[in-house]
Design a protein around this motif. Sequence first.
Motif, PDB file in Angstrom:
ATOM      1  N   ASN A 247       2.413  -3.196  -5.966  1.00 44.23           N
ATOM      2  CA  ASN A 247       1.922  -3.801  -6.695  1.00 44.23           C
ATOM      3  C   ASN A 247       3.476  -3.120  -7.555  1.00 44.23           C
ATOM      4  N   PRO A 248       4.581  -2.675  -8.148  1.00 46.38           N
ATOM      5  CA  PRO A 248       5.514  -1.497  -8.592  1.00 46.38           C
ATOM      6  C   PRO A 248       5.374  -1.247 -10.001  1.00 46.38           C
ATOM      7  N   ALA A 249       3.602  -1.950 -10.391  1.00 49.60           N
ATOM      8  CA  ALA A 249       3.473  -1.218 -11.851  1.00 49.60           C
ATOM      9  C   ALA A 249       2.288  -0.386 -11.997  1.00 49.60           C
ATOM     10  N   ASN A 250       2.144   0.073 -10.040  1.00 48.82           N
ATOM     11  CA  ASN A 250       0.850   0.914  -9.909  1.00 48.82           C
ATOM     12  C   ASN A 250       0.549   1.617  -9.170  1.00 48.82           C
ATOM     13  N   GLU A 251       2.408   0.649  -8.055  1.00 51.24           N
ATOM     14  CA  GLU A 251       2.286   1.936  -7.341  1.00 51.24           C
ATOM     15  C   GLU A 251       1.277   1.519  -5.938  1.00 51.24           C
ATOM     16  N   GLU A 252       0.051   0.743  -6.365  1.00 48.05           N
ATOM     17  CA  GLU A 252      -1.235   0.180  -5.144  1.00 48.05           C
ATOM     18  C   GLU A 252      -0.550  -0.659  -4.894  1.00 48.05           C
ATOM     19  N   VAL A 253      -1.101  -0.594  -3.395  1.00 51.00           N
ATOM     20  CA  VAL A 253      -0.691  -1.833  -2.167  1.00 51.00           C
ATOM     21  C   VAL A 253      -1.595  -2.688  -2.653  1.00 51.00           C
ATOM     22  N   ILE A 254      -0.969  -3.946  -3.058  1.00 48.96           N
ATOM     23  CA  ILE A 254      -2.303  -5.453  -2.922  1.00 48.96           C
ATOM     24  C   ILE A 254      -2.766  -5.764  -1.685  1.00 48.96           C
ATOM     25  N   CYS A 255      -1.650  -5.629  -0.908  1.00 48.70           N
ATOM     26  CA  CYS A 255      -2.017  -6.361   1.140  1.00 48.70           C
ATOM     27  C   CYS A 255      -1.375  -6.048   1.492  1.00 48.70           C
ATOM     28  N   GLN A 256      -1.452  -6.044   3.248  1.00 50.11           N
ATOM     29  CA  GLN A 256      -0.939  -5.912   3.892  1.00 50.11           C
ATOM     30  C   GLN A 256      -0.313  -7.862   4.238  1.00 50.11           C
ATOM     31  N   VAL A 257       1.428  -7.092   4.796  1.00 43.98           N
ATOM     32  CA  VAL A 257       1.001  -9.161   5.070  1.00 43.98           C
ATOM     33  C   VAL A 257       2.057  -8.958   6.846  1.00 43.98           C
ATOM     34  N   GLN A 258       1.279 -10.058   7.195  1.00 47.40           N
ATOM     35  CA  GLN A 258       1.823 -10.649   8.564  1.00 47.40           C
ATOM     36  C   GLN A 258       3.438 -10.025   8.262  1.00 47.40           C
ATOM     37  N   PHE A 259       3.609  -9.427   9.316  1.00 47.22           N
ATOM     38  CA  PHE A 259       5.216  -9.294   9.678  1.00 47.22           C
ATOM     39  C   PHE A 259       5.583 -10.267  10.923  1.00 47.22           C
ATOM     40  N   GLY A 260       6.343 -11.401  11.018  1.00 44.81           N
ATOM     41  CA  GLY A 260       6.912 -11.679  12.024  1.00 44.81           C
ATOM     42  C   GLY A 260       7.863 -11.500  13.132  1.00 44.81           C
TER      43      GLY A 260
END
Length: 517
Positions: free
Chosen positions: A58-71
């Motif tokens: 999240n660029p507004a607070n620099e926190e990781v929102i989640c992990q997204v699977q990488f194809g």
Amino acid sequence: EFCSAVVLKHRGANEVKQIVYRPIELEVNKRHLKFPCQLFIDGEFVDAEGGKSIPTVNPANEEVICQVQFGSKNDVNKAVAAAKRAFEDGEWSKISARERGNLLYRLADLMQEHKEELATLESIDSGAVYTLALKTHVGMSIETWRYYAGWCDKIQGTTVPISDARPNKNLTITKKEPIGVCGLITPWNYPLMMLSWKMAACLAAGNTVVIKPAQVSPLTALKFAELAALAGIPPGVINVVPGTGSLTGNAISNHPDVRKLGFTGSTEIGKVIMNSCATSNLKKVSLELGGKSPLVIFSDCDFDKAVRLGMQSVFFNKGENCIAAGRIFVEASIYDKYVKRVVKETKKMKIGDPLDRSVSHGPQNHLAHLQKLLEFVQKGVEDGAKLELGGRRMQRPGYFFEPTVFSNVEDHMYIAIEESFGPIMCISKFQNGDFDGVIKRANASEYGLASGVFTKDLSKAMRFAEKIEAGTVFVNTYNKTDVAAPFGGFKQSGFGKDLGQEALNEYLKTKCVTIEY
Ligand code: TAP
């Protein structure tokens, strides 16, 4: 660890279909968000090969929102195989064009029902101000789906008068056919909108698709996949494979069974893509690339409007806008007044949490981009442009960058040539009455995406529109795009159009049938 499974019911159909996925759930913007983080292949959410993932921030607070699977390349192969099956033998290949249109309308309706959720997700993933995300990122996406849903049953060929092979007669007809499996690769600035601009035309034409969204902002593409499944779009028609450009994107552009590639992104990567499309299987390609669009402000303009829209031409969506006016040319007699007013108005912009309804300027999309903007400013200062305002990272969490104004920008400077893709206004002066000179300067760029002119003199505006080398010309307005108006650049801004009837041609092939009787 794993959250509860979500069960979705096939909307409006007799068959009850269940789509199960492992959701990410968040409370944000006073609402409950629930969205997938896995690949969407053949109608199912699945983990990537080896379970590899990348974090999205999240660029507004620099926190990781989640992990997204990488194809991986294999994941892309699976997605392409599913898209090929769906195109050749699936329900999609059998239903009528009108039924296809109905499915797309249903998808648009579902997006409408979920628009606050989509806009919230877009805002936290890309830093877009929520109010803008609602109206533009999501609002225009929905309109795009509706617009192309309406085209599905209006795609038709022609009858062509050819010479008869006497004494016989001949008739030639053309048919517009879908191309097959299409690959789409999209950027991070308007994640859902770029997906929609391309995919809606692609599906309306009857193709099937594998899309790789930008790795830094993939979430709305995954939520969209869930809605597509819910709308009843058959399995394999839409496949979403997040990942990196060099790996996942490259696997799509190189794939021998992908017959068309639609790309929006930088000119540099556009060239790489075109090369891989050529060497793999000569797939058809359309490229919507970078820009350094000129906006010319004549002294006979509506001054207040030129200030307001001049600012929007640069600061809209925090400058992360491909058609942003990267070069503003102001006629000498109003130049000082213009710079002064723009600086005064820019100081009033409210910067802050993009979810705050009164904020008009959010954080930049990701850290690497913010760092590039800081370098851009430094180069401008080194080259001797006058930094009137801004130019710094803001002292607060998040990737916030001050809206920036440069004056005394000269054509040879780095900041007059290169795209910043950020909220940096570059103002240059042109001599009073020098119409030909300013046109020449405006055209002295390898880019040719958009352009704008402010003047009350209609013939001056029309001559500008005639002479300017750009795919889009705005007269006394800016950023006025519409789903029905074709959009795309000239020169190294690429070729092929998004939106309007023309975009359908990017996803169709013409077959010519000649009959003798
Ligand atoms: P790029 O770096 O070009 O990335 C665009 C997409 O291409 C991303 O999904 C990227 O993946 C992928 N990609 C990167 N390398 C690749 C490769 N070798 N093979 C296949 N795919 C690859 O652009 P960006 O930084 O996201 O976006 C900014 C640029 O897009 C600006 O120049 C802007 O002007 C342009 N843009 C143009 C338009 C129109 S309509 N003309 C609209 C929006 C943006 P990753 O996610 O891994 O980087």
